[in-house]
Design an enzyme around this catalytic site. Sequence first.
Site, PDB file in Angstrom:
ATOM      1  N   GLU A   1      -0.031   0.145   9.090  1.00 23.15           N
ATOM      2  CA  GLU A   1      -1.138  -0.011   8.141  1.00 23.15           C
ATOM      3  C   GLU A   1      -2.361  -0.608   8.841  1.00 23.15           C
ATOM      4  OE1 GLU A   1      -0.974   1.239   5.179  1.00 23.15           O
ATOM      5  OE2 GLU A   1       1.195   1.479   4.903  1.00 23.15           O
TER       6      GLU A   1
ATOM      7  N   GLU B   1      -9.542   2.371  -8.482  1.00 24.26           N
ATOM      8  CA  GLU B   1      -9.265   3.700  -7.918  1.00 24.26           C
ATOM      9  C   GLU B   1      -9.761   4.815  -8.834  1.00 24.26           C
ATOM     10  OE1 GLU B   1      -5.689   4.101  -4.917  1.00 24.26           O
ATOM     11  OE2 GLU B   1      -5.062   4.751  -6.904  1.00 24.26           O
TER      12      GLU B   1
ATOM     13  N   HIS C   1       9.088   3.133   6.523  1.00 17.94           N
ATOM     14  CA  HIS C   1       7.841   3.460   5.838  1.00 17.94           C
ATOM     15  C   HIS C   1       6.662   3.552   6.830  1.00 17.94           C
ATOM     16  CE1 HIS C   1       4.793   3.551   2.729  1.00 17.94           C
ATOM     17  NE2 HIS C   1       4.194   2.507   3.279  1.00 17.94           N
TER      18      HIS C   1
ATOM     19  N   LYS D   1      -3.020  -4.419  -7.199  1.00 17.43           N
ATOM     20  CA  LYS D   1      -1.993  -3.489  -7.709  1.00 17.43           C
ATOM     21  C   LYS D   1      -0.670  -4.233  -7.825  1.00 17.43           C
ATOM     22  CE  LYS D   1      -3.678   0.996  -6.170  1.00 17.43           C
ATOM     23  NZ  LYS D   1      -3.388   2.182  -5.344  1.00 17.43           N
TER      24      LYS D   1
ATOM     25  N   ARG E   1       0.236 -12.986 -21.790  1.00 13.47           N
ATOM     26  CA  ARG E   1      -0.946 -12.139 -21.560  1.00 13.47           C
ATOM     27  C   ARG E   1      -1.721 -12.507 -20.286  1.00 13.47           C
ATOM     28  NH1 ARG E   1      -1.122 -12.862 -27.185  1.00 13.47           N
ATOM     29  NH2 ARG E   1      -0.393 -10.983 -28.223  1.00 13.47           N
TER      30      ARG E   1
ATOM     31  N   ASN F   1      -5.032   5.762   1.236  1.00 13.91           N
ATOM     32  CA  ASN F   1      -3.792   6.556   1.246  1.00 13.91           C
ATOM     33  C   ASN F   1      -3.683   7.447   2.482  1.00 13.91           C
ATOM     34  OD1 ASN F   1      -2.867   5.609  -1.226  1.00 13.91           O
ATOM     35  ND2 ASN F   1      -4.106   7.103  -2.352  1.00 13.91           N
TER      36      ASN F   1
ATOM     37  N   HIS G   1       5.010   9.885   2.852  1.00  9.79           N
ATOM     38  CA  HIS G   1       5.947   9.584   1.775  1.00  9.79           C
ATOM     39  C   HIS G   1       6.898  10.763   1.544  1.00  9.79           C
ATOM     40  CE1 HIS G   1       7.600   7.313  -1.418  1.00  9.79           C
ATOM     41  NE2 HIS G   1       7.372   8.266  -2.304  1.00  9.79           N
TER      42      HIS G   1
ATOM     43  N   LYS H   1      -9.720  -3.326   4.145  1.00  9.90           N
ATOM     44  CA  LYS H   1      -9.182  -3.026   2.804  1.00  9.90           C
ATOM     45  C   LYS H   1     -10.168  -3.502   1.744  1.00  9.90           C
ATOM     46  CE  LYS H   1      -5.467  -2.850  -0.375  1.00  9.90           C
ATOM     47  NZ  LYS H   1      -4.092  -2.936  -0.752  1.00  9.90           N
TER      48      LYS H   1
HETATM   49  N1  NAD Z   1       0.368  -3.815  -4.250  1.00 11.10           N
HETATM   50  C1  NAD Z   1      -0.069  -3.071  -3.245  1.00 11.10           C
HETATM   51  O1  NAD Z   1      -1.259  -2.766  -3.116  1.00 11.10           O
HETATM   52  C2  NAD Z   1       0.918  -2.589  -2.219  1.00 11.10           C
HETATM   53  C3  NAD Z   1       0.460  -2.049  -1.011  1.00 11.10           C
HETATM   54  C4  NAD Z   1       1.397  -1.673  -0.057  1.00 11.10           C
HETATM   55  C5  NAD Z   1       2.755  -1.810  -0.320  1.00 11.10           C
HETATM   56  N2  NAD Z   1       3.150  -2.334  -1.517  1.00 11.10           N
HETATM   57  C6  NAD Z   1       4.588  -2.494  -1.813  1.00 11.10           C
HETATM   58  O2  NAD Z   1       5.156  -3.372  -0.841  1.00 11.10           O
HETATM   59  C7  NAD Z   1       6.542  -3.092  -0.764  1.00 11.10           C
HETATM   60  C8  NAD Z   1       6.961  -3.136   0.692  1.00 11.10           C
HETATM   61  O3  NAD Z   1       6.676  -4.429   1.187  1.00 11.10           O
HETATM   62  P1  NAD Z   1       7.395  -4.985   2.491  1.00 11.10           P
HETATM   63  O4  NAD Z   1       7.318  -3.963   3.554  1.00 11.10           O
HETATM   64  O5  NAD Z   1       6.854  -6.322   2.730  1.00 11.10           O
HETATM   65  O6  NAD Z   1       8.941  -5.007   2.053  1.00 11.10           O
HETATM   66  P2  NAD Z   1       9.890  -6.169   1.477  1.00 11.10           P
HETATM   67  O7  NAD Z   1       9.188  -7.023   0.537  1.00 11.10           O
HETATM   68  O8  NAD Z   1      11.114  -5.469   1.008  1.00 11.10           O
HETATM   69  O9  NAD Z   1      10.229  -7.006   2.776  1.00 11.10           O
HETATM   70  C9  NAD Z   1      10.963  -6.379   3.808  1.00 11.10           C
HETATM   71  C10 NAD Z   1      12.174  -7.238   4.218  1.00 11.10           C
HETATM   72  O10 NAD Z   1      11.718  -8.353   4.990  1.00 11.10           O
HETATM   73  C11 NAD Z   1      12.249  -9.576   4.451  1.00 11.10           C
HETATM   74  N3  NAD Z   1      11.283 -10.597   4.774  1.00 11.10           N
HETATM   75  C12 NAD Z   1      10.111 -10.854   4.167  1.00 11.10           C
HETATM   76  N4  NAD Z   1       9.416 -11.763   4.859  1.00 11.10           N
HETATM   77  C13 NAD Z   1      10.183 -12.109   5.903  1.00 11.10           C
HETATM   78  C14 NAD Z   1       9.990 -12.991   7.008  1.00 11.10           C
HETATM   79  N5  NAD Z   1       8.854 -13.640   7.190  1.00 11.10           N
HETATM   80  N6  NAD Z   1      10.990 -13.125   7.915  1.00 11.10           N
HETATM   81  C15 NAD Z   1      12.144 -12.403   7.768  1.00 11.10           C
HETATM   82  N7  NAD Z   1      12.359 -11.523   6.789  1.00 11.10           N
HETATM   83  C16 NAD Z   1      11.384 -11.389   5.858  1.00 11.10           C
HETATM   84  C17 NAD Z   1      12.472  -9.289   3.002  1.00 11.10           C
HETATM   85  O11 NAD Z   1      13.416 -10.142   2.435  1.00 11.10           O
HETATM   86  C18 NAD Z   1      12.938  -7.832   3.041  1.00 11.10           C
HETATM   87  O12 NAD Z   1      14.301  -7.784   3.334  1.00 11.10           O
HETATM   88  C19 NAD Z   1       6.769  -1.747  -1.417  1.00 11.10           C
HETATM   89  O13 NAD Z   1       7.461  -1.928  -2.632  1.00 11.10           O
HETATM   90  C20 NAD Z   1       5.362  -1.216  -1.678  1.00 11.10           C
HETATM   91  O14 NAD Z   1       5.288  -0.449  -2.838  1.00 11.10           O
HETATM   92  C21 NAD Z   1       2.263  -2.734  -2.455  1.00 11.10           C
END
Ligand code: NAD
Length: 349
Positions: A169, A222, A251, A127, A105, A231, A238, A212
């Site tokens: 972003e 939200e 993205h 989130k 929990r 957003n 998207h 943020k």
């Molecule tokens: N919780 C939230 O508020 C929120 C907000 C925005 C996005 N997200 C989520 O985040 C995700 C996308 O995150 P992302 O863009 O970081 O993608 P990701 O976590 O898939 O990372 C992208 C790639 O980079 C690699 N990587 C990570 N750090 C690295 C580093 N320092 N050096 C080399 N490679 C590295 C990872 O292994 C992966 O292959 C989505 O699932 C999205 O839904 C969540």
Amino acid sequence: MNKSFTSLNTNVIFVDNYNQLSQKISSYGSNFLFVVDENTSKMVRPLPEPNVILKSGENYKNFRSIVKILKQAADHHLSRETIFIAFGGGVVCDLTAFASSVFMRGAKLTLIPTTLLSMVDASLGGKTGFDFNDSKNLIGSFYPADEVIICPDTLISLSDQEFKNGLAEVLKHALLSKDDKLYLTLVNNKEKIFQRDIETLNELIYLSLQVKNDFISKDPKETKNIRQALNLGHTFGHALETHTHFSAWSHGEAVAWGVGRAIETGVKLGITTPEFAYGVNKLFRYFNFDFNYRLDRSEWQDYQIQLLKDKKRNNQLINFVLLKGQGDFVLQNVDFELIKDVVLKKALY
Ligand SMILES: NC(=O)c1ccc[n+]([C@@H]2O[C@H](COP(=O)([O-])OP(=O)(O)OC[C@H]3O[C@@H](n4cnc5c(N)ncnc54)[C@H](O)[C@@H]3O)[C@@H](O)[C@H]2O)c1
């Protein structure tokens, strides 16, 4: 003096380098579970134990990865006092945070984001979640981390494409900011940003997180039509990503294009001033984003279908975030004819 601030009960701490980061990790003692993916597992030597190594990428942001984390926690007889530590991008952070939110929990949670996107966006705001039934982030919870540790040194190994994803972003946050600090840091430091100068990135990430934080602290779950501003560009973007099957546009590039469409929509509705629109256009193009791309008219039908799948839609109406000017947003339903107008190439006859 290291930067730090508090957001929704989360302590956000900046560390200068890998040395400071490993000291910080050592300070947690032994009651933790360290979660990485295949790529980020190579960035920490030796890898702290116990740990979970997940497959990397959005395809593995699923229930099986959650089970893998929870199974490891159960097998090691971890407790509610255990700190789940995520070391990775947004995928690792979202998965670890969800697992932490349901283990006994709710266990303790530290996020160490390693992509620019996860530093400026995914790590803050509580989130969590995973993809389910072909829907992104369909299952999730609100569970702000106890601690977020930002170490811009980790960004050195990030690919240019992933870096640009995060930059989109940051640019979006600059438009949503009530003041000019982030905007000016961006325009005055383009070269240093692309060279990944650590001090510049430190400042950029800090200012971006302040923006943020401003939105999430006023609307943590939200429910007040405030947090939705974050957003901006995402609904248009998207739909482009899904329309092109996540292959042609990353993205970040899709979000940046979406910001362009939102700005143009605002101008057509008399909401956004043309002067502001001109400045935004210049900013995104300055950072090499394709801001003015248009779809072929034959693509409309599928693009419209993708838009209608948007989670933010209310019946047949989709709420778009539009900007009157910097830091001044409105949520607005937009007529499909107008969407068509800002998304498609002009008809030749
Ligand atoms: N919780 C939230 O508020 C929120 C907000 C925005 C996005 N997200 C989520 O985040 C995700 C996308 O995150 P992302 O863009 O970081 O993608 P990701 O976590 O898939 O990372 C992208 C790639 O980079 C690699 N990587 C990570 N750090 C690295 C580093 N320092 N050096 C080399 N490679 C590295 C990872 O292994 C992966 O292959 C989505 O699932 C999205 O839904 C969540």
